[in-house]
Design a protein around this motif. Structure first.
Motif, PDB file in Angstrom:
ATOM      1  N   ASN A 507       5.491  -0.542  31.610  1.00  0.00           N
ATOM      2  CA  ASN A 507       5.711  -1.484  32.705  1.00  0.00           C
ATOM      3  C   ASN A 507       7.199  -1.774  32.887  1.00  0.00           C
ATOM      4  N   VAL A 510       8.828   1.321  34.494  1.00  0.00           N
ATOM      5  CA  VAL A 510       8.547   1.430  35.930  1.00  0.00           C
ATOM      6  C   VAL A 510       9.370   0.410  36.711  1.00  0.00           C
ATOM      7  N   GLN A 511       9.457  -0.821  36.204  1.00  0.00           N
ATOM      8  CA  GLN A 511      10.260  -1.836  36.888  1.00  0.00           C
ATOM      9  C   GLN A 511      11.729  -1.425  36.947  1.00  0.00           C
ATOM     10  N   LEU A 513      12.939   1.708  36.906  1.00  0.00           N
ATOM     11  CA  LEU A 513      13.115   2.841  37.813  1.00  0.00           C
ATOM     12  C   LEU A 513      12.940   2.440  39.269  1.00  0.00           C
ATOM     13  N   GLN A 514      12.098   1.442  39.536  1.00  0.00           N
ATOM     14  CA  GLN A 514      11.896   1.002  40.917  1.00  0.00           C
ATOM     15  C   GLN A 514      13.182   0.444  41.523  1.00  0.00           C
ATOM     16  N   GLY A 515      14.108   0.020  40.684  1.00  0.00           N
ATOM     17  CA  GLY A 515      15.373  -0.469  41.193  1.00  0.00           C
ATOM     18  C   GLY A 515      16.348   0.636  41.557  1.00  0.00           C
ATOM     19  N   TYR A 516      16.015   1.905  41.227  1.00  0.00           N
ATOM     20  CA  TYR A 516      16.903   3.040  41.520  1.00  0.00           C
ATOM     21  C   TYR A 516      16.105   4.173  42.159  1.00  0.00           C
ATOM     22  N   PRO A 517      15.498   3.925  43.314  1.00  0.00           N
ATOM     23  CA  PRO A 517      14.648   4.978  43.919  1.00  0.00           C
ATOM     24  C   PRO A 517      15.428   6.226  44.295  1.00  0.00           C
ATOM     25  N   CYS A 520      15.703   8.498  41.008  1.00  0.00           N
ATOM     26  CA  CYS A 520      14.498   8.985  40.323  1.00  0.00           C
ATOM     27  C   CYS A 520      14.272  10.487  40.482  1.00  0.00           C
ATOM     28  N   SER A 545       2.467   7.748  36.571  1.00  0.00           N
ATOM     29  CA  SER A 545       3.360   6.648  36.939  1.00  0.00           C
ATOM     30  C   SER A 545       4.753   7.166  37.278  1.00  0.00           C
ATOM     31  N   LEU A 549       6.997   7.788  41.219  1.00  0.00           N
ATOM     32  CA  LEU A 549       8.336   7.302  41.527  1.00  0.00           C
ATOM     33  C   LEU A 549       9.288   8.441  41.898  1.00  0.00           C
ATOM     34  N   CYS A 551      10.056  11.043  39.737  1.00  0.00           N
ATOM     35  CA  CYS A 551      10.632  11.671  38.550  1.00  0.00           C
ATOM     36  C   CYS A 551       9.853  12.937  38.188  1.00  0.00           C
TER      37      CYS A 551
END
Length: 639
Positions: A507, A510-511, A513-517, A520, A545, A549, A551
């Motif tokens: 979790n 994922v949080q 990586l979501q800040g650096y789309p 990824c 997961s 994103l 990756c």
């Protein structure tokens, strides 16, 4: 346009046509009925007024009063009495506007009822003709109100049918969703089968896709079994099931030169004292039983310790490399106790002088011939102690940090929080060595202010025992993101086998990586093969997961558990890095060449990129490209 949207559009068009046609038919029918009623009313009223005028005196005032009374008492558009000569004798006309319906409605749907006509007699002489037409405003009002009611029913009907349609679409598209998910999985190289829906059309599609996935899985399983048999025939001893000399030595060189394990460990040799005499006394069949029993015990020991590997290096000589045991005394004692308990009691009565065991330590970098020489000398020492005895040589030990667990915990915690972690980058090149696939970021821990660096194998085993792999791996990902933000190209980082099953880590990852789309797609994640099969379900969830994103995910040190590779059809891997033990010395091993060529062919059929790991010589790159490898990394690769 999606199928669901097309279905909705079809429902809207059908409803619009149905209700629109119903509206037109009902409005026109109502108009025809009202026109008929207006015409009948006009005829009746004209006849009644003409009869009344016939019975009265034909004084102009009397006629006009009767016409006015009739006009005021009823609702007429006009009443007119016309003489036989065509002259208008009396006329009353409604001068107001039609109310109760919009003007555009009256113009769009006009009411055209014929006026009523009746003759007025004066004795035997015709006095004139009564012509009248009723006022249509009430008819228009009724027609307009009926149209509004029908439109209201249309809206309500469309609303409720829309609700029913939504529910029906949900029911209909539920199996369609499974088919779509299966198609998406196939596009991601995950060949899954799903239950067949009850809808005949969808059932045919799902059945065809299930058949395709099943055939691919069966083909992959057959090819995997064939390669597994080839792998065993080329790299393993047929009697004991242990690694043969070439494969074991390649693995031992990787342990001594690579960074998968710590910088120190132990090598144990087990030598049967008199194998030729044993063959002569018991026969080859009985001797093979003894060797198989010994191999089973050594394999059992290997499964208990990660990275430990046993091999048959000569006819009666066996070797065990223990990368997680820095003390040769501990390694010798463990293996000797296992042999004494599970193997020796069945054979000692027949052959008392059965074996000798010796263990030596190594510290990376270690010269392999020197290590084997020390091991032979240690065996000689064990032989001087008598039959079935062991000896451990602690010379050149102590390469691994000897710190208590709490000191390790403090050191690793401070390393994560204090910025002592760093990444060393090594190139992974394509078939053309000048073209890079990506860079592999390998973790380093700065031990002190003097700059001493530890590789992952030196401290990650202790981090795993202290449950500190998750914050370390998260720190590694953060370092990789910072590196990507400063430069170009792709970066691959390693995740620990213990981390992939940590849902809290997943979790947080994922949080993060979501800040650096935007970064990824340039970030790759690798998990060691033994960790993949140890936590296979968790690994599959992690892959889904990360790929959601953008990756990419791969497996490193691939090929050690080849019999389990049939599971990979459902994962959707992007690449694999083949274990160095298969790559080292490949130019001198035709059997391994055939195995690697088949492995590359099978992986490419699933859309998986294959990378050779641990390439020692640049001269091997053309051969690896011919075998089907898409890339390579190792000491012999120059990016």
């Amino acid at each position: 346009m999606s199928l669901v949207k097309q279905l909705w559009l079809a429902i809207v068009v059908v409803m619009a046509i149905a209700f629109g046609g119903s509206l037109i038919v009902n409005v026109l029918s109502a108009r025809a009925y009202l026109q008929q009623q207006l015409q009948i009313k006009n005829i009746d009223n004209a006849t009644s007024l003409a009869l009344a005028l016939t019975q009265l005196d034909k004084e102009p005032m009397t006629v006009e009063l009767l016409v006015s009374a009739q006009f005021d008492a009823g609702h007429y558009r006009f009443i007119r009495i016309v003489a036989p000569t065509g002259e208008t004798l009396v006329e009353r006309v409604f001068e107001g506007e039609v109310v109760g319906a919009p003007r555009w409605f009256t113009q769009l749907i006009p009411l055209e009822a014929e006026p009523g006509r009746a003759q007025v007699q004066d004795g035997w002489r015709q006095f004139g003709t009564v012509v009248l037409a009723s006022n249509e405003q009430f008819a228009y009002k009724n027609l307009w109100q009926g149209t509004l009611d029908l439109l209201l029913w249309f809206v309500l009907g469309a609303f409720f049918i829309g609700l029913l349609g939504s529910y029906a679409l949900r029911v209909i598209t539920r199996p369609l969703g499974a088919v779509v998910q299966q198609a998406q999985a196939i596009s991601e190289r995950r060949f899954l089968t799903v239950p067949e829906p009850r809808t005949p059309e969808l059932r045919a599609v799902s059945r065809a896709m299930n058949d395709m996935a099943g055939r691919i899985q069966l083909m992959f399983a057959d090819e995997s079994n064939r390669l597994d048999e080839l792998h065993k025939r080329v790299n393993f001893d047929p009697v004991t099931g242990l690694a043969n000399r070439e494969h074991f030595m390649a693995y031992l060189r990787e342990v001594l030169d690579g960074e998968a394990f710590g910088s120190s460990g132990s090598l144990v040799l087990v030598r049967l004292a008199h194998l030729n005499e044993l063959n002569a006394k018991f026969g080859h069949q009985r001797a093979d039983q003894l060797l198989r029993a010994l191999g089973a015990v050594l394999l059992g020991c290997d499964q208990e310790h990660p990275g430990q590997r046993s091999g048959r290096v000569k006819g009666g000589e066996f070797a065990v490399v223990c990368p997680t045991l820095a003390s040769p005394t501990e390694a010798a004692q463990r293996l000797f106790e296992r042999l004494w308990r599970d193997w020796l009691p069945d054979w000692e009565p027949e052959f008392p002088d059965l074996f000798h065991l010796a263990a030596v330590s190594y510290v990376r970098p270690q010269n392999l011939p020197d290590l084997l020489t020390r091991a032979d000398q240690a065996l000689a020492q064990a032989r001087t102690k008598g039959p079935n005895r062991w000896h451990a040589d602690e010379h050149e030990g102590g390469g691994q940090l000897a710190l208590p667990a709490e000191r390790w915990r403090t050191l690793l915690t401070e390393a994560v929080q204090g910025g002592r972690l760093s990444l060393a980058f090594y190139p992974v090149v394509q078939r053309d060595p000048k073209l890079a696939l990506h860079q592999e970021g390998v973790i380093r821990l700065r031990l002190d202010n003097n700059g001493q660096l530890l590789s992952a194998g030196d401290f990650m085993p202790m981090a795993a025992s202290l449950n500190l792999t998750a914050p370390i791996d998260l720190g590694v990902v953060q370092l990789a993101i910072e590196h990507l933000g400063k430069g170009s190209g792709d970066v691959a980082v390693n995740l620990s086998a213990e981390t992939i099953a940590d849902f809290g880590f997943r979790n947080r990852l994922v949080q993060l990586l979501q800040g650096y789309p935007q970064l990824c797609p340039r970030l790759l994640f690798e998990v060691p093969e033994y960790g993949v099969y140890k936590r296979f379900d968790a690994f599959c969830d992690l892959v889904r997961s990360l790929k959601a994103l953008g990756c990419r995910v791969g497996i490193e040190y691939f090929g050690q558990q080849f019999a389990s590779n049939g599971k990979l059809t459902s994962v959707g891997l992007d690449y694999i890095k083949v274990h160095p033990s298969f790559v080292r010395g490949v130019s001198l091993n035709p059997g391994n060449q055939e195995f690697l060529r088949g492995l590359c062919t099978m992986a490419h059929a699933l859309g998986i990129t294959v990378i050779a790991q641990g390439v020692e010589q640049a001269e091997d790159l053309p051969l690896l490209a011919q075998l089907g490898f898409d890339g390579a990394t190792g000491p012999g690769v120059v990016g």
